[in-house]
Design a protein around this motif. Structure first.
Motif, PDB file in Angstrom:
ATOM      1  N   SER A 158       3.880   6.572  -3.428  1.00 34.04           N
ATOM      2  CA  SER A 158       4.714   6.117  -2.309  1.00 34.04           C
ATOM      3  C   SER A 158       5.958   6.993  -2.218  1.00 34.04           C
ATOM      4  CB  SER A 158       5.186   4.682  -2.533  1.00 34.04           C
ATOM      5  OG  SER A 158       4.331   3.766  -1.923  1.00 34.04           O
ATOM      6  N   ALA A 213       0.848  -1.191   0.000  1.00 31.77           N
ATOM      7  CA  ALA A 213       0.000   0.000   0.000  1.00 31.77           C
ATOM      8  C   ALA A 213       0.885   1.244   0.000  1.00 31.77           C
ATOM      9  CB  ALA A 213      -0.885  -0.012   1.242  1.00 31.77           C
ATOM     10  N   PRO A 214       0.548   2.219  -0.822  1.00 27.13           N
ATOM     11  CA  PRO A 214       1.388   3.416  -0.907  1.00 27.13           C
ATOM     12  C   PRO A 214       1.334   4.240   0.380  1.00 27.13           C
ATOM     13  CG  PRO A 214      -0.614   3.663  -2.222  1.00 27.13           C
ATOM     14  CD  PRO A 214      -0.605   2.265  -1.718  1.00 27.13           C
ATOM     15  N   GLU A 229      -2.357  10.728  -6.557  1.00 29.78           N
ATOM     16  CA  GLU A 229      -2.979   9.622  -5.812  1.00 29.78           C
ATOM     17  C   GLU A 229      -2.061   8.404  -5.798  1.00 29.78           C
ATOM     18  OE1 GLU A 229      -6.219   9.810  -4.524  1.00 29.78           O
ATOM     19  OE2 GLU A 229      -6.054  11.951  -5.030  1.00 29.78           O
ATOM     20  N   ARG A 230      -2.174   7.637  -4.732  1.00 30.97           N
ATOM     21  CA  ARG A 230      -1.450   6.360  -4.624  1.00 30.97           C
ATOM     22  C   ARG A 230       0.055   6.503  -4.876  1.00 30.97           C
ATOM     23  NH1 ARG A 230      -5.752   6.128  -7.572  1.00 30.97           N
ATOM     24  NH2 ARG A 230      -4.462   6.257  -9.448  1.00 30.97           N
ATOM     25  N   ASP A 265       0.111  10.450 -10.366  1.00 33.56           N
ATOM     26  CA  ASP A 265      -0.441   9.277  -9.682  1.00 33.56           C
ATOM     27  C   ASP A 265       0.473   8.046  -9.823  1.00 33.56           C
ATOM     28  OD1 ASP A 265      -2.603  10.920  -9.252  1.00 33.56           O
ATOM     29  OD2 ASP A 265      -3.888   9.935 -10.743  1.00 33.56           O
ATOM     30  N   ASP A 266       0.410   7.195  -8.810  1.00 29.38           N
ATOM     31  CA  ASP A 266       1.019   5.862  -8.860  1.00 29.38           C
ATOM     32  C   ASP A 266       2.540   5.887  -8.979  1.00 29.38           C
ATOM     33  OD1 ASP A 266      -1.548   4.419  -8.890  1.00 29.38           O
ATOM     34  OD2 ASP A 266      -1.783   5.355 -10.850  1.00 29.38           O
TER      35      ASP A 266
END
Lengths: 342, 342, 342
Positions: C123, C103-104, C120-121, C138-139
Motif C-alpha cells: 500500500s 485492500a492494498p 506484492e500487496r 511484500d505487504d
C-alpha cells in the motif's frame, strides 16, 4: 547501494589537498574512507583519537591520515599532518556518493506560488509547497514534501531535506543544511494569564539563520515574539534540539542533540553545549563556554570555561542511599557546623 | 516580508480594547508592537518585567503599556493598566500580519476521502491527505502536507500547520493549534515480554484534545492503549514534548519545551511544568503544581506548590569534586552520626 | 469512530489463543478490550499490576485475564494464566480496528522512481515519494507524505506512518514500524574545527534496522559517519529519541521516550533505558543493563544491573537549601575528615 562508479584518488593527490606529506608509496589508489578497523586496501583511514591506536598495527587500509608521532607505527602508507581528524573531514566530501549531484530539476508535483522567485540550478522535489513572495537563491536543493511559508528567503547553496517546514518570514543564509522534520519559525511559547485562562501572544517576529548553519532532524527553532530569533554564522545544531523564541546564538557555536534553550537567552560565540543541556530563559552565556551533557543552567555565565551540573551514575542500590541523603544535606551541614563548635 | 498594508490604531483605540487609561496624547497612530529598546514612534511597547525598566527612559516608542507605578518615568504617552503583559497579549493579535487571513480555498492537490465532511470557510493546502469519515468543522485551516487519519474530528477554528500528522481516531476541540511535525495519535509504547522477545500491545485508544489547546512543533501525543489520552481545555504544550499513552492533563496546564510525561500519569489543572521536566508513569500530580526545569518526578504530588530536583551548575573542576562526594554521601552521613555520638 | 462491524470471540476461543483455563461461563461473547474500571459486559479486562486489584470486585467486564492467585476474587468469568499482561498483549491485536487492513492500493499521486522495486500487496498512500533503486518488499504499508531516499530497502510487512523520512541508504528488516515524523538516516553530527570554523564531515555510512524494530514518532536515527548505525532485532524505540551516528543497539533492547545516545556507543542486548536517559559517546553498555529515568551515563557499564543518577524531587524551598550544600560537598567531606582526626 552505491551503483555510481566510485571516484578514485592517489594518496599523493589526497595528501596535496590536505597539506600532508606522504610516507610510503603515494601512487596507491584510494576509492573510499573507513575506520582503521574496517578499512580495505582501497580505503583511507585516520588516527585521531589515541584510544584507537590499538587498531593501527593490524589495519588493512590503503593509507592512514596520521600525526608525525604515530607515523613509525603505521604498517601501511601514511599521510602525515598535524590534525588527522581535520584532514579526514576535508577529504570526506570527496567520497560521499551523495555529493555527486544530479542535474537540477523542478518536479511537476511541486506547488510554487507565482510570486516566488526561484534561482538558477535549483532542485525542487515532489510534493513541495513554496508560498508567496519566497526567494530561493541559486543552487538550492529542496527535497520532497518540504513546505516553505510566505516571504521566506533560502540562501544560495542551501539544502532542505524531505519534510522540512519553514513558516512564513524565515531567512536562511548561504549553504545552510536543514534536516528532515525540522521546523523553523513555529510559534514561540507565549501566553499571558487573564485570570480565567491563557491569552495567546501572537508571535510576530521571524527566524534568521546566518551562513553555513546546520540544523538536525526533528529540531525546532521558534520564531520571535517581537523581533527575530537569530542564529549566527557557522552554528551547528544537532537533532531533537529546541530553540525558543528570541534566542540568539553566536557564530561557530555547536549544540549537541536534545539541547533546549529557553526564550530570549543569548549564547555567545564558539560555545559547545553537550547533549541534553538545558538553559533557562533570559540568560547570557559568554563566548567559548562549554557545558557538559545534561547540565541545567539557570544563571548567566560570564566567563569562558567548562560548566556542569548533576551527579554521576552508579548502581541503583547505592544511588538510592545517597539520593536520600541529598534530601538531608542542609541538615547534615548544620550538624557538621555544630560538631566543629564543640 | 510584510507586503500587506499595515493596520493602524490610535492609542485611544488601543486603550479602550484593554481597559487602560491614556496618559499623554492619545491620538498618536500605532502600526506595530516592539520591545522598549527596539520600538520606533509608530510602535507600542510594554513594561512588564521590572528588569527592563532601564530601557524605559530612552525608549522611542509611540506609547507604552505600563503599570501606574512606572507611569511618571515614561517619556512617551502611556497606556496605564494593571497587567501590561496581558494588555500586550490582547493587542498582539491585531498586529500579526498572518492574522489577516486570505480567502479560504481547498487546493486541487489535496486528497480528501469521499466520506469526509468538510465545514464552511475551511482552507486546505497542497498535498494534504484527509482520510475516511473525518469531520473538519468550520473555519479550520489545514496547511500543506498535513495527514489526517480515518475518523478524526478537527474542531471549529482549529489550525494545523504544515506536515502535522493526526493518526486515526484523534479528536480536536475548537480553536486548537497544532504546529508542524507534531504527531497526535502515534502508538503508545506498549510491549509485553514473551520470554523470547517483545509482543506488541495494539494501541486501541485514541487522543482527545479540549478547546483552545496548542501543541508545539515536533511534539508527540501518543494514543491510548485502552481508552484515550486526554488533554483538557486551554492546555498549552510547547515544542519537543512527549505525552505518553493514557496521560491526562487538566485544564489550563502549560508544559514547556522538552517535557516528557510517561504513561497513565494524571497532571492536574493549572499546573506549570518547566522545560525538560520528566514525570514517571502512573502518578497523580495535584492541581496548581509547578515543577522547575529538568526536574524528575518519580512520586505522586498531592498538594499545590513548587517542586524541584537536580543540582545547580558550577565550574566543571569544582563540580567534579562535589560529584565524587555525592557517591560517598551515605557514608558521610553515617560518619557524621558516629561523630555526634562521640 | 469505528464504523466497521466488530469481531467477536467467545471466552473459550480467547482462552485457547493464550493458553488460559476458563473459570466460569466460557461462552460469553467478547468484542473489545478495556481496563477493569471501564470494561462493559462485552469487554475483556486484565489484572497484571496488583495496584489495580481494588478495581476487581466492582468490574463489569465480560471476563478477566488473571493469575491463579486472584481468581477467587474475580466476580466475573476469569481466564487464568501465568502472565495476564502477556495474554492481553497477545489478544490486543484481535481487537484493533486498524488491524483489519483495507485492500492494498498505490495512490495515483505517489511519485515512484522507475528503478524502484515494489513487492506484492504493497500500500502506498498519497503524496509519497520513493527514490531510485529502492526496494519495497511484500505487504509493506507506506502512508501519506512518506519520503524514501535512493537505495533504501523496506523489509516485508513493515509499516511507515505518514510523513516519515528515510534518507538514502537506509535498510529496514521485516515487520518494522516507523511512526510519523521520525527520521532515519539524517546526517550524524560530525565537524572538525579548522581554526576558523567548522569543516563538515560527510556522513557516508547508512542505517540498518533488524527485524521487528519499532521507532516512535519524531525520533531520529542518524546515519553513520563511516560504516552504519545498527539497530538489532526486536529493538523498541519510543518517541522523541535521538540515536547518533554509529550507535549500535543489541537485540530486544527498549528505549523509552526522550532518550539520547551519543555517537559510536554500543548498547547491549536486552537493555532497558528509562525516559530521558542520556548516554555519552564511545561507551559500551553491557547486556541486560537497566537505567532509570533521566540518568546520565558517562562511563561504560560492564555488568548487568540497574543504574541511576540524579536526585529525587522535593519542595523547592527545601531543594534550594540542599542544592546550595551540594556545592559545598567536597568542603564538607574535608571538614568531616578533620573532625574525625580530632
Amino acid at each position: 547501494m552505491n551503483t555510481i562508479a566510485k571516484h578514485g584518488y592517489t594518496l599523493n593527490e589526497l595528501a596535496e589537498r590536505v597539506g600532508a606529506t606522504v610516507s610510503g608509496n603515494g601512487d596507491a589508489l584510494i576509492t573510499g574512507l573507513a575506520t582503521l578497523h574496517d578499512a580495505g586496501p582501497e580505503d583511507l583511514a585516520f588516527l585521531a583519537n589515541p584510544s584507537y591506536l590499538r587498531f593501527l598495527q593490524d589495519t588493512h587500509a590503503g593509507g592512514v591520515l596520521i600525526r608525525e608521532e604515530h607515523k613509525d607505527a603505521c604498517p601501511v602508507p601514511a599521510l602525515v599532518l598535524k590534525d588527522p581528524y581535520l584532514g579526514y573531514a576535508m577529504l570526506s566530501q570527496l567520497f560521499d556518493p551523495m555529493a555527486m549531484k544530479q542535474a537540477p530539476t523542478v518536479h511537476e508535483t511541486a506547488v510554487i506560488a507565482d510570486t516566488a522567485t526561484i534561482g538558477e540550478r535549483v532542485s525542487i522535489g515532489p510534493h513541495v509547497h513554496i508560498g508567496a513572495h519566497v526567494t530561493v537563491e541559486d543552487d538550492v536543493v529542496i527535497d520532497a514534501g518540504v513546505a516553505i511559508g510566505d516571504g521566506c528567503i533560502v540562501g544560495k547553496g542551501s539544502h532542505l531535506y524531505p519534510n522540512v517546514t519553514l513558516y512564513h518570514g524565515v531567512t536562511l543564509g548561504e549553504r545552510c543544511i536543514i534536516h528532515s522534520s525540522a521546523v523553523l519559525g513555529g510559534d514561540g511559547f507565549g501566553f499571558a494569564f487573564n485570570g480565567k485562562g491563557w491569552t495567546k501572544i501572537a508571535q510576530i517576529g521571524g527566524v534568521r539563520l546566518g551562513d553555513d548553519v546546520e540544523v538536525g532532524s526533528c529540531s525546532s527553532i521558534d520564531r520571535g515574539a517581537l523581533g527575530d530569533t537569530i542564529i549566527g554564522n557557522d552554528v551547528k545544531i544537532d537533532s531533537q534540539v529546541q530553540i525558543a523564541h528570541n534566542v540568539q546564538i553566536g557564530d561557530h557555536s555547536a549544540l549537541a542533540g536534545c539541547v533546549g534553550i529557553a526564550g530570549s537567552t543569548k549564547i555567545g560565540r564558539g560555545c559547545l553545549l553537550g547533549g541534553g543541556v538545558g538553559v533557562a530563559g533570559h540568560l547570557e552565556i559568554a563566548d567559548r563556554v562549554q557545558i557538559t551533557g545534561m547540565s541545567l543552567i539557570t544563571n548567566s555565565i560570564h566567563s569562558a570555561g567548562v560548566y556542569s551540573s548533576g551527579t554521576g551514575a552508579m548502581p541503583n542500590a547505592q544511588w538510592r542511599k545517597n539520593a536520600v541523603r541529598f534530601k538531608q544535606l542542609d541538615e547534615m551541614a548544620r550538624r557538621l557546623s555544630r560538631l566543629e563548635k564543640r
